[in-house]
Scaffold this motif. Structure first.
Motif, PDB file in Angstrom:
ATOM      1  N   HIS A   1       0.928  -1.224   0.223  1.00 30.97           N
ATOM      2  CA  HIS A   1       0.024  -0.099  -0.008  1.00 30.97           C
ATOM      3  C   HIS A   1       0.857   1.320  -0.218  1.00 30.97           C
ATOM      4  CE1 HIS A   1      -0.394  -0.212   4.744  1.00 30.97           C
ATOM      5  NE2 HIS A   1       0.604   0.335   4.415  1.00 30.97           N
ATOM      6  N   HIS A   2       0.299   2.573  -0.052  1.00 26.03           N
ATOM      7  CA  HIS A   2       0.832   3.633  -0.454  1.00 26.03           C
ATOM      8  C   HIS A   2       0.595   4.857   1.044  1.00 26.03           C
ATOM      9  CE1 HIS A   2       2.019   2.516  -4.457  1.00 26.03           C
ATOM     10  NE2 HIS A   2       0.658   2.001  -4.546  1.00 26.03           N
TER      11      HIS A   2
ATOM     12  N   LEU B   1       0.803   3.438  -9.002  1.00 23.62           N
ATOM     13  CA  LEU B   1       0.788   4.887  -8.694  1.00 23.62           C
ATOM     14  C   LEU B   1       1.834   5.703  -9.569  1.00 23.62           C
ATOM     15  CD1 LEU B   1      -0.859   6.652  -6.735  1.00 23.62           C
ATOM     16  CD2 LEU B   1       1.138   6.317  -5.011  1.00 23.62           C
TER      17      LEU B   1
END
Length: 103
Positions: free
Chosen positions: A49-50, A83
């Motif tokens: 995840h970011h 992303l």
């Protein structure tokens, strides 16, 4: 109003008192456009995840569906799940307290 859009966007924007600026696509609104892949399957993990934390309360949960593409302010910021956004490109959205939609 589409139920999927309501559950994933409009209702949250109303709860956090960001509606109608966020949570809908209309003149004067500032909405991100998401192309959703209903067939995508993945396992949630802090490793992928970011966020600036090293844990995720949903760690190990298998889910179906996710964004393939996201357009924000006319720029492609997610491309096939990758992303592309750079740190600092976000924008603060002021909001009022005491949201009329939940009080």
């Amino acid at each position: 109003e589409n139920q999927f859009v309501a559950v994933t966007s409009t209702n949250s924007a109303k709860i956090f008192n960001l509606y109608p600026k966020k949570g809908r696509i209309a003149v004067g609104s500032d909405a991100d456009i998401v192309i959703w892949n209903t067939e995508l399957r993945r396992t949630i993990s802090a490793a992928t995840h970011h966020h600036a934390v090293n844990f995720n309360i949903f760690e190990g949960l298998e889910v179906q569906g996710g964004p393939d593409y996201v357009i924000s302010r006319g720029e492609l910021v997610v491309d096939e799940g990758k992303l592309l956004m750079i740190q600092g490109s976000g924008r603060f959205v002021p909001r009022q307290s005491n949201c009329a939609y939940i009080y």
